[in-house]
Design an enzyme around this catalytic site. Structure first.
Site, PDB file in Angstrom:
ATOM      1  N   ASP A  21       6.594  -0.123   7.023  1.00 50.54           N
ATOM      2  CA  ASP A  21       7.757   0.772   7.078  1.00 50.54           C
ATOM      3  C   ASP A  21       7.514   1.750   8.224  1.00 50.54           C
ATOM      4  O   ASP A  21       7.223   2.927   8.011  1.00 50.54           O
ATOM      5  CB  ASP A  21       7.918   1.487   5.737  1.00 50.54           C
ATOM      6  CG  ASP A  21       8.124   0.507   4.598  1.00 50.54           C
ATOM      7  OD1 ASP A  21       9.094  -0.257   4.644  1.00 50.54           O
ATOM      8  OD2 ASP A  21       7.295   0.488   3.669  1.00 50.54           O
ATOM      9  N   MET A  39       6.535   2.580  -4.741  1.00 48.93           N
ATOM     10  CA  MET A  39       7.646   2.357  -5.669  1.00 48.93           C
ATOM     11  C   MET A  39       7.245   1.290  -6.690  1.00 48.93           C
ATOM     12  O   MET A  39       8.092   0.695  -7.355  1.00 48.93           O
ATOM     13  CB  MET A  39       8.910   1.952  -4.913  1.00 48.93           C
ATOM     14  CG  MET A  39       9.360   3.049  -3.941  1.00 48.93           C
ATOM     15  SD  MET A  39      11.153   3.266  -3.829  1.00 48.93           S
ATOM     16  CE  MET A  39      11.668   1.672  -3.215  1.00 48.93           C
ATOM     17  N   GLY A  40       5.944   1.053  -6.827  1.00 50.11           N
ATOM     18  CA  GLY A  40       5.466   0.116  -7.841  1.00 50.11           C
ATOM     19  C   GLY A  40       5.616  -1.335  -7.440  1.00 50.11           C
ATOM     20  O   GLY A  40       5.822  -1.652  -6.263  1.00 50.11           O
ATOM     21  N   HIS A  65      -0.324  -2.820  -1.097  1.00 46.22           N
ATOM     22  CA  HIS A  65      -0.597  -1.528  -1.735  1.00 46.22           C
ATOM     23  C   HIS A  65      -2.093  -1.339  -1.979  1.00 46.22           C
ATOM     24  O   HIS A  65      -2.636  -0.251  -1.782  1.00 46.22           O
ATOM     25  CB  HIS A  65       0.140  -1.424  -3.077  1.00 46.22           C
ATOM     26  CG  HIS A  65       1.630  -1.465  -2.970  1.00 46.22           C
ATOM     27  ND1 HIS A  65       2.368  -2.566  -3.356  1.00 46.22           N
ATOM     28  CD2 HIS A  65       2.525  -0.551  -2.523  1.00 46.22           C
ATOM     29  CE1 HIS A  65       3.658  -2.310  -3.158  1.00 46.22           C
ATOM     30  NE2 HIS A  65       3.787  -1.096  -2.652  1.00 46.22           N
ATOM     31  N   SER A  72       7.365  -5.907  -1.804  1.00 50.27           N
ATOM     32  CA  SER A  72       7.755  -6.105  -3.200  1.00 50.27           C
ATOM     33  C   SER A  72       8.999  -6.977  -3.299  1.00 50.27           C
ATOM     34  O   SER A  72       9.235  -7.641  -4.308  1.00 50.27           O
ATOM     35  CB  SER A  72       8.032  -4.753  -3.865  1.00 50.27           C
ATOM     36  OG  SER A  72       6.887  -3.934  -3.794  1.00 50.27           O
ATOM     37  N   ARG A  73       9.807  -6.970  -2.256  1.00 48.38           N
ATOM     38  CA  ARG A  73      11.046  -7.753  -2.294  1.00 48.38           C
ATOM     39  C   ARG A  73      10.804  -9.251  -2.101  1.00 48.38           C
ATOM     40  O   ARG A  73      11.702 -10.053  -2.344  1.00 48.38           O
ATOM     41  CB  ARG A  73      12.030  -7.246  -1.226  1.00 48.38           C
ATOM     42  CG  ARG A  73      12.649  -5.885  -1.564  1.00 48.38           C
ATOM     43  CD  ARG A  73      13.758  -5.519  -0.580  1.00 48.38           C
ATOM     44  NE  ARG A  73      14.463  -4.302  -0.971  1.00 48.38           N
ATOM     45  CZ  ARG A  73      14.167  -3.085  -0.545  1.00 48.38           C
ATOM     46  NH1 ARG A  73      13.137  -2.905   0.280  1.00 48.38           N
ATOM     47  NH2 ARG A  73      14.873  -2.035  -0.943  1.00 48.38           N
TER      48      ARG A  73
END
Lengths: 321, 321
Positions: free
Chosen positions: A191, A30-31, A37, A227-228
């Protein structure tokens, strides 16, 4: 490195490589790319001739109350990072994958197809929930309405507090598989439930894609990359270290003979709560079926989701005795 | 004509042909082939280089109360018919597509792979409903649990009386598409709702398969061809002609200016009921969205399901004013 926006152009690109005998690995993201990543991408590189990274913030997996509009995004920055790795062959940055009218119009424009203009199409996104609850009279029945459900695996853990999340994930991954047609796809085990659901979907629907689960990448202090994380204040970030610490302590305890899952979960909850986190869940489940265990017998995974401020973080640790 | 049982062998066969630059058409069937199927096969032949027919009675689309166990089957007879057509390149007759343990065992046997022994694996079949309701304690969580839902289109018409039917159809068609990897697939418009659901699934999940809907084939007296017709007594068969007659009369009425759908449906129901049929439904719906219409404006289709004895027949007629 090619940047491809249109699904039809992406598929043609993949097929050209396949016809030339090259195998293709896909890393769906999701970038807002981080080292986690890049680790997935390195792994992709090692198991196929060609590496494709997709960047798409999937509206289908967010409910209206969730953070779609504030989900961090920086496509130009992502493209820069990827071009520096020198191991990515194509980046697939589609506009809204659920707006079929718009896609048909794009396809009809002679100027479309492969392009270097990156745009994540956020403005055109609507959550699947908003779509489903739209007023019947406004609905001409031509919208997206196909969803893939992995009915048991999607129920526990994150599925409890995010009821549309996994149907959205499974559906968009199927779409990406059909567009990119990879031989292999890499998913992060951070995840964990998502990874198991994708594995099951692939088996149950006979996808010709091999799924590889990649280990969690952590900061030096143990925080799992996400990312969060950029949305945590320095204070919240410090408190969030309690997640990894509690998981390590529970794993140590299990390996020292404490196999009662209630006891182990309590210690995880206590440590995170005392640090100032708000627990969404802490569960010890079978690694394959994700069923909650009372005692550790088969290989298990300890899964945690907790809020720090308004940021929800997840983490997990596999335990095999 | 090759007869292939194993999914892995089927996919390899398709990929060999694709690498040689040949396009592939798939005609999915549940066997007990009649002229209607042969018409689909002729159409397949005209739109691709290679024709594959699958024969698989899909347990996933039958509920326990339905006629899975008595669904007519004659695989040897089907293979004979297909070999006489001389236009089918391969027949895919898989064993149970939902038993992954058994499939792994098969794949491990050196003698398996392409074989000419046809067996529809009926004994190993269980309906998706039976599986879903199995006692939790007996369930190790490793069974099939992925289902594709086309949420609005699956609700009306046959979906009302057959609640698991279309999720079973969509799911098995996705499995077949992933195994056979066709460029084109042919579906009969006699199963109108099924055809629309497959079209929508293909669009929504970005399958690289073109779907072609083939016109209904009828006996000289108008009865739509169906594998279930053999289960009609001569008397029931005569009564069943009322379906096509009622559809023709309604179409004539519409073309003569009667656009009130309630009136048109009443005449259909009356004609079939008077002949001795028991109506499941008679609906006039939009051809794309399958939404019930009050007046005929857009192109519609009149859809009927009715019982004659213990045989449920469906039929339909498109009306464009």
């Amino acid at each position: 490195m090619e940047v491809i926006r249109e699904p039809a152009a992406m598929r043609s690109w993949s097929r050209r490589h396949r016809m030339a005998g090259r195998s293709i690995a896909l890393v769906p993201t999701m970038g807002f790319l981080h080292e986690g990543h890049l680790s997935l991408i390195s792994q992709a590189r090692s198991c196929a001739d060609i590496t494709v990274v997709s960047i798409y913030v999937n509206p289908g997996q967010f409910s209206p109350s969730e953070d779609l509009s504030t989900y961090p995004s920086d496509v130009p920055g992502d493209l820069l990072k990827l071009s520096h790795t020198a191991i990515v062959d194509a980046v697939f940055c589609p506009p809204n994958l659920y707006d079929y009218q718009q896609r048909n119009n794009h396809a009809a424009e002679p100027s479309s197809g492969t392009t270097t203009k990156a745009n994540d199409g956020r403005a055109a996104m609507i959550s699947c929930i908003e779509e489903a609850s739209s007023v019947e009279d406004d609905d001409d029945g031509s919208g997206h309405e196909t969803w893939i459900r992995v009915e048991k695996l999607e129920q526990g853990l994150c599925g409890k507090s995010r009821p549309v999340f996994f149907r959205g994930v499974a559906t968009v991954v199927a779409k990406l598989f059909h567009i990119v047609e990879p031989d292999v796809a890499i998913f992060g085990k951070k995840d964990y439930q998502q990874w198991r659901i994708i594995c099951r979907m692939v088996r149950d629907l006979d996808f010709a894609v091999k799924i590889i689960g990649s280990e969690i990448i952590r900061e030096p202090d143990g925080l799992a990359l996400s990312s969060r994380n950029v949305r945590l204040s320095p204070e919240e970030r410090e408190k969030a270290l309690s997640i990894n610490r509690s998981l390590l302590r529970a794993k140590d305890a299990a390996q020292s003979g404490q196999i009662n899952c209630e006891e182990l979960k309590s210690s995880v909850v206590q440590m995170i709560t005392e640090a100032g986190g708000r627990i969404d869940y802490a569960e010890i489940v079978d690694q394959e079926s994700l069923k909650p265990m009372e005692k550790i017998k088969s290989p298990v995974v300890i899964c945690v989701a907790a809020w720090f401020g308004n940021v929800r973080l997840i983490d997990n640790m596999e335990v095999v005795l």
